[in-house]
Design a protein around this motif. Structure first.
Motif, PDB file in Angstrom:
ATOM      1  N   TYR A  65       0.681  -1.056   0.144  1.00 46.43           N
ATOM      2  CA  TYR A  65      -0.301  -0.057  -0.390  1.00 46.43           C
ATOM      3  C   TYR A  65       0.899   1.321  -0.011  1.00 46.43           C
ATOM      4  CZ  TYR A  65      -4.695  -2.707   0.592  1.00 46.43           C
ATOM      5  OH  TYR A  65      -5.211  -2.892   0.287  1.00 46.43           O
ATOM      6  N   ARG A  66       2.386   1.226  -0.303  1.00 49.35           N
ATOM      7  CA  ARG A  66       2.911   2.075  -0.209  1.00 49.35           C
ATOM      8  C   ARG A  66       3.822   1.893  -1.986  1.00 49.35           C
ATOM      9  NH1 ARG A  66       4.510   2.087   6.491  1.00 49.35           N
ATOM     10  NH2 ARG A  66       3.302   3.878   6.339  1.00 49.35           N
ATOM     11  N   GLN A  67       3.462   1.642  -2.175  1.00 50.25           N
ATOM     12  CA  GLN A  67       4.038   1.024  -3.393  1.00 50.25           C
ATOM     13  C   GLN A  67       3.315   1.706  -4.864  1.00 50.25           C
ATOM     14  OE1 GLN A  67       4.975  -3.189  -3.550  1.00 50.25           O
ATOM     15  NE2 GLN A  67       6.291  -2.705  -1.881  1.00 50.25           N
ATOM     16  N   ARG A  68       3.988   2.496  -5.358  1.00 50.03           N
ATOM     17  CA  ARG A  68       3.202   2.137  -7.093  1.00 50.03           C
ATOM     18  C   ARG A  68       3.649   1.062  -7.901  1.00 50.03           C
ATOM     19  NH1 ARG A  68       6.695   4.782 -10.000  1.00 50.03           N
ATOM     20  NH2 ARG A  68       8.815   6.180  -8.867  1.00 50.03           N
ATOM     21  N   LEU A  69       3.311   2.206  -9.527  1.00 47.54           N
ATOM     22  CA  LEU A  69       3.406   1.179 -10.627  1.00 47.54           C
ATOM     23  C   LEU A  69       4.617   1.394 -11.263  1.00 47.54           C
ATOM     24  CD1 LEU A  69       0.455   0.289 -11.887  1.00 47.54           C
ATOM     25  CD2 LEU A  69       1.742  -1.134 -11.055  1.00 47.54           C
ATOM     26  N   ALA A  70       5.454   1.272 -11.924  1.00 48.17           N
ATOM     27  CA  ALA A  70       6.657   1.154 -13.322  1.00 48.17           C
ATOM     28  C   ALA A  70       7.000   0.180 -14.084  1.00 48.17           C
ATOM     29  CB  ALA A  70       7.950   1.382 -11.778  1.00 48.17           C
ATOM     30  N   TRP A  71       6.544   0.486 -15.081  1.00 48.87           N
ATOM     31  CA  TRP A  71       7.201  -0.358 -16.267  1.00 48.87           C
ATOM     32  C   TRP A  71       8.575  -0.474 -16.776  1.00 48.87           C
ATOM     33  CZ3 TRP A  71       2.524  -2.099 -17.640  1.00 48.87           C
ATOM     34  CH2 TRP A  71       1.214  -0.820 -16.806  1.00 48.87           C
ATOM     35  N   VAL A  72       8.812  -1.449 -17.187  1.00 51.68           N
ATOM     36  CA  VAL A  72      10.086  -2.543 -17.427  1.00 51.68           C
ATOM     37  C   VAL A  72       9.716  -1.872 -19.062  1.00 51.68           C
ATOM     38  CG1 VAL A  72      11.390  -4.390 -18.831  1.00 51.68           C
ATOM     39  CG2 VAL A  72       9.578  -4.254 -16.094  1.00 51.68           C
ATOM     40  N   PRO A  73      10.825  -1.325 -19.921  1.00 55.71           N
ATOM     41  CA  PRO A  73      11.320  -0.802 -21.291  1.00 55.71           C
ATOM     42  C   PRO A  73      11.649  -2.029 -21.745  1.00 55.71           C
ATOM     43  CG  PRO A  73      13.151  -0.548 -19.978  1.00 55.71           C
ATOM     44  CD  PRO A  73      12.133  -0.929 -19.102  1.00 55.71           C
ATOM     45  N   GLY A  74      10.940  -1.348 -23.037  1.00 56.76           N
ATOM     46  CA  GLY A  74      10.520  -3.011 -24.272  1.00 56.76           C
ATOM     47  C   GLY A  74       9.445  -3.623 -23.826  1.00 56.76           C
ATOM     48  N   PHE A  75       9.357  -4.076 -22.654  1.00 53.94           N
ATOM     49  CA  PHE A  75       8.295  -5.142 -22.320  1.00 53.94           C
ATOM     50  C   PHE A  75       7.385  -5.060 -22.099  1.00 53.94           C
ATOM     51  CE2 PHE A  75      12.546  -7.446 -22.336  1.00 53.94           C
ATOM     52  CZ  PHE A  75      12.585  -8.831 -22.841  1.00 53.94           C
ATOM     53  N   ALA A  76       7.240  -3.775 -21.144  1.00 56.69           N
ATOM     54  CA  ALA A  76       5.936  -3.168 -21.442  1.00 56.69           C
ATOM     55  C   ALA A  76       4.712  -3.936 -20.215  1.00 56.69           C
ATOM     56  CB  ALA A  76       4.559  -2.554 -22.383  1.00 56.69           C
ATOM     57  N   PHE A  86       4.675   9.160  -1.216  1.00 58.36           N
ATOM     58  CA  PHE A  86       3.622   8.569  -0.741  1.00 58.36           C
ATOM     59  C   PHE A  86       3.620   9.921   0.500  1.00 58.36           C
ATOM     60  CE2 PHE A  86       1.668   6.293   3.323  1.00 58.36           C
ATOM     61  CZ  PHE A  86       0.569   5.924   2.443  1.00 58.36           C
ATOM     62  N   ASN A  87       1.856   9.745   0.553  1.00 57.78           N
ATOM     63  CA  ASN A  87       1.205  10.787   1.600  1.00 57.78           C
ATOM     64  C   ASN A  87       0.040  10.036   2.293  1.00 57.78           C
ATOM     65  OD1 ASN A  87      -0.346  12.614   2.738  1.00 57.78           O
ATOM     66  ND2 ASN A  87       0.800  14.615   1.871  1.00 57.78           N
ATOM     67  N   ILE A  88       0.046  10.254   3.123  1.00 62.84           N
ATOM     68  CA  ILE A  88      -1.518   9.293   3.349  1.00 62.84           C
ATOM     69  C   ILE A  88      -2.667   9.878   3.662  1.00 62.84           C
ATOM     70  CG2 ILE A  88      -1.332  10.152   5.990  1.00 62.84           C
ATOM     71  CD1 ILE A  88      -2.808   6.536   4.985  1.00 62.84           C
ATOM     72  N   GLU A 172       2.226   2.390  17.508  1.00 59.98           N
ATOM     73  CA  GLU A 172       2.181   4.281  16.736  1.00 59.98           C
ATOM     74  C   GLU A 172       3.582   3.858  15.599  1.00 59.98           C
ATOM     75  OE1 GLU A 172       3.098   7.276  17.724  1.00 59.98           O
ATOM     76  OE2 GLU A 172       1.971   6.868  19.400  1.00 59.98           O
ATOM     77  N   PRO A 173       3.019   4.828  14.878  1.00 61.39           N
ATOM     78  CA  PRO A 173       3.144   3.871  12.764  1.00 61.39           C
ATOM     79  C   PRO A 173       4.945   4.316  13.203  1.00 61.39           C
ATOM     80  CG  PRO A 173       1.807   5.912  12.737  1.00 61.39           C
ATOM     81  CD  PRO A 173       2.158   5.462  14.332  1.00 61.39           C
ATOM     82  N   SER A 174       5.978   3.443  12.405  1.00 58.77           N
ATOM     83  CA  SER A 174       6.808   2.979  12.106  1.00 58.77           C
ATOM     84  C   SER A 174       7.663   4.054  11.204  1.00 58.77           C
ATOM     85  CB  SER A 174       7.724   2.135  11.838  1.00 58.77           C
ATOM     86  OG  SER A 174       6.335   0.727  12.310  1.00 58.77           O
ATOM     87  N   SER A 175       8.721   4.754  11.504  1.00 62.44           N
ATOM     88  CA  SER A 175       9.605   5.535  11.236  1.00 62.44           C
ATOM     89  C   SER A 175       9.617   4.821   9.348  1.00 62.44           C
ATOM     90  CB  SER A 175      10.329   6.176  10.844  1.00 62.44           C
ATOM     91  OG  SER A 175      11.661   4.954  11.392  1.00 62.44           O
ATOM     92  N   TRP A 176       9.098   5.084   8.058  1.00 62.15           N
ATOM     93  CA  TRP A 176       9.414   4.521   6.729  1.00 62.15           C
ATOM     94  C   TRP A 176      10.392   5.295   5.950  1.00 62.15           C
ATOM     95  CZ3 TRP A 176       7.244   5.565   2.126  1.00 62.15           C
ATOM     96  CH2 TRP A 176       7.173   4.662   1.008  1.00 62.15           C
ATOM     97  N   THR A 177      11.046   4.824   5.267  1.00 66.36           N
ATOM     98  CA  THR A 177      11.754   5.632   4.495  1.00 66.36           C
ATOM     99  C   THR A 177      12.093   4.553   2.758  1.00 66.36           C
ATOM    100  OG1 THR A 177      13.251   6.286   6.133  1.00 66.36           O
ATOM    101  CG2 THR A 177      14.681   6.115   3.855  1.00 66.36           C
TER     102      THR A 177
END
Length: 475
Positions: A65-76, A86-88, A172-177
């Motif tokens: 839930y903190r990850q977004r999409l990226a695309w492999v070049p050439g293969f899509a 990321f912003n809650i 408590e929410p953990s710090s996230w980097t």
């Protein structure tokens, strides 16, 4: 040097992105209704600061839930990378119904929220907190893209937010980097390696292919067979949705099962079939000669309730006996169909095999099959039944009163039906196209009447029932 992170989407996960278009959003959803009193401030209104902090802490167990999409070049081909912005507050949103805040107004709002596609440049989920619902309730309306979760995985995410006791446990929410994403070259190299390794692994698939050849053949055969024209299918649909719901006492569903036979899912499918028959009859359609009306039944292949998110399902098509006027014969035919799908035809193993081969090679293997099945109207309706928690649950001391699930509909379907069991109730969610299925609530009422019919038949056939002829309840 900080280690980069990415995770490749499976072929099955990826095709939900490819099937999505301007009119067909591919997110799953749920409406959770809570008692508002434990989270209401003395000054009025919900304690959104506390809800936000609690949700942020829950994300520590849900990295997707903190990850977004990226695309492999050439293969899509899509991969997950961590979202550095990321912003809650972008994902957890807050609104309120105007007075009187009744169920009809909530359903209209939910239909609008479910009509909106998710932003692919961000993590693919939203939670809407809805205040102002009658009887001192509030709703959590959740959306997550189908490429992230299937129905069973979604249960695990709900359980991460909920507790089995009203005694509040807050962390408590953990710090996230966020870890940095790979470069385009690194993504390309990883994808090439994956495909070369996949070709090597295919050499071990010989015994599995021989064992499940018939199942694969039947999956392909059923996916290419066109279904009948009906109000449940259309050449295209609008981007707007209606959402409706109902619920049944789970003990009453089990009583029908015990008395008349089959499983809970058989009773669900038979009740749905009866409702479809009544619905079509009311529109003066010739249901007595209608053959080939099929339901798309996703079947979970997840081995445990834990494990990774993403989709672990096999897609099966079941022909519904809508032409059968007798309700008991209709149930018997449903039992025969579902038993054959599960045990005789080996379609589940065949579908799993196709998905695994596609994951090792290219998603096109199952994407083209899925697109052709949608184009041909290979199925007329989607029905998915998800087992949920049997006990009462709470969020920050607020009791969860009800939960209504949503399954997305593909570009040529007008209705999707999802079920979720919770705390002795079976909750139904109906996702209908706004323009193509304007009489959605009438269908819900028809389904309720169809279940009432099966309840009467079950009561009449119970051992303590008085002897006598069976009532004429055909429909």
């Amino acid at each position: 040097m900080t280690q980069t992170f990415h995770e490749r989407l499976s072929a099955l996960d990826a095709i939900f992105l490819d099937l999505e278009n301007e009119t067909a959003a591919m997110h799953v959803g749920v409406v959770l209704l809570f008692d508002a009193k434990p989270l209401t401030l003395d000054s009025g209104g919900l304690d959104m600061e506390r809800i936000t902090k609690y949700t942020l802490a829950a994300l520590d167990t849900m990295p997707r839930y903190r990850q977004r999409l990226a695309w492999v070049p050439g293969f899509a081909h899509p991969v997950w990378v961590e979202d550095g912005r990321f912003n809650i507050n972008f994902h957890l949103r807050h609104t309120r119904l105007p007075l009187p805040g009744d169920e009809r107004m909530l359903k209209r709002l939910v239909g609008r929220l479910f009509s909106q596609r998710l932003d692919r440049s961000r993590p693919l989920w939203e939670f809407w907190i809805v205040e102002g619902i009658e009887n001192d309730q509030f709703a959590l309306v959740g959306k997550a893209h189908h490429c992230m979760v299937d129905g069973v995985a979604g249960v695990g995410l709900i359980e991460a937010l909920l507790q089995m006791t009203p005694v509040v446990t807050e962390k408590e929410p953990s710090s996230w980097t966020p870890r940095p994403a790979p470069t385009r070259r690194q993504l390309l190299r990883a994808e090439v390696k994956h495909r070369i390794d996949g070709l090597r692994k295919l050499s071990y698939f010989g015994p599995r292919i021989r064992e499940n050849f018939l199942g694969v053949a039947r999956v392909l055969q059923s996916g290419m067979k066109a279904g009948p024209e009906s109000p449940f299918t259309a050449p295209d649909i609008s981007p707007y949705r209606r959402f409706d719901w109902t619920s049944f006492d789970l003990d009453e569903v089990k009583a029908v099962k015990r008395s008349l036979g089959g499983t809970i899912n058989d009773v669900v499918v038979a009740t749905t079939t009866a409702a479809i028959r009544r619905f079509l009859e009311a529109r003066d359609l010739d249901v007595d000669s209608m053959e080939g009306f099929r339901a798309f039944l996703p079947v979970s292949t997840r081995k445990t309730s834990g494990g990774p998110t993403g989709n672990q399902v096999a897609m099966l098509l079941a022909e519904l006996p809508v032409s059968e006027p007798d309700p008991l014969e209709r149930l018997k035919k449903v039992i025969a169909v579902t038993t054959k799908l599960k045990k005789e035809s080996n379609q589940t193993a065949g579908a799993e095999l196709l998905e695994d081969v596609a994951d090792l090679t290219t998603k096109r293997l199952i994407l083209d099959i899925s697109r052709e099945a949608i184009k041909r109207h290979a199925y007329n309706v989607v029905v998915t039944n998800i087992p949920g928690p049997p006990l009462r649950l709470y969020m920050l001391g607020a009791e969860l009163k009800a939960m209504y699930p949503l399954v997305p509909i593909p570009p040529t379907q007008n209705l999707g039906i999802a079920l979720f069991s919770y705390n002795g109730e079976l909750y139904w969610g109906f996702n209908g196209d706004w323009e193509g299925f304007p009489d959605l609530h009438e269908f819900v009422e028809t389904l309720e009447a169809s279940f009432e019919e099966y309840k009467q038949l079950a009561a009449a056939s119970a051992p303590e029932a008085s002897a006598g002829p069976r009532p004429d309840l055909s429909g």
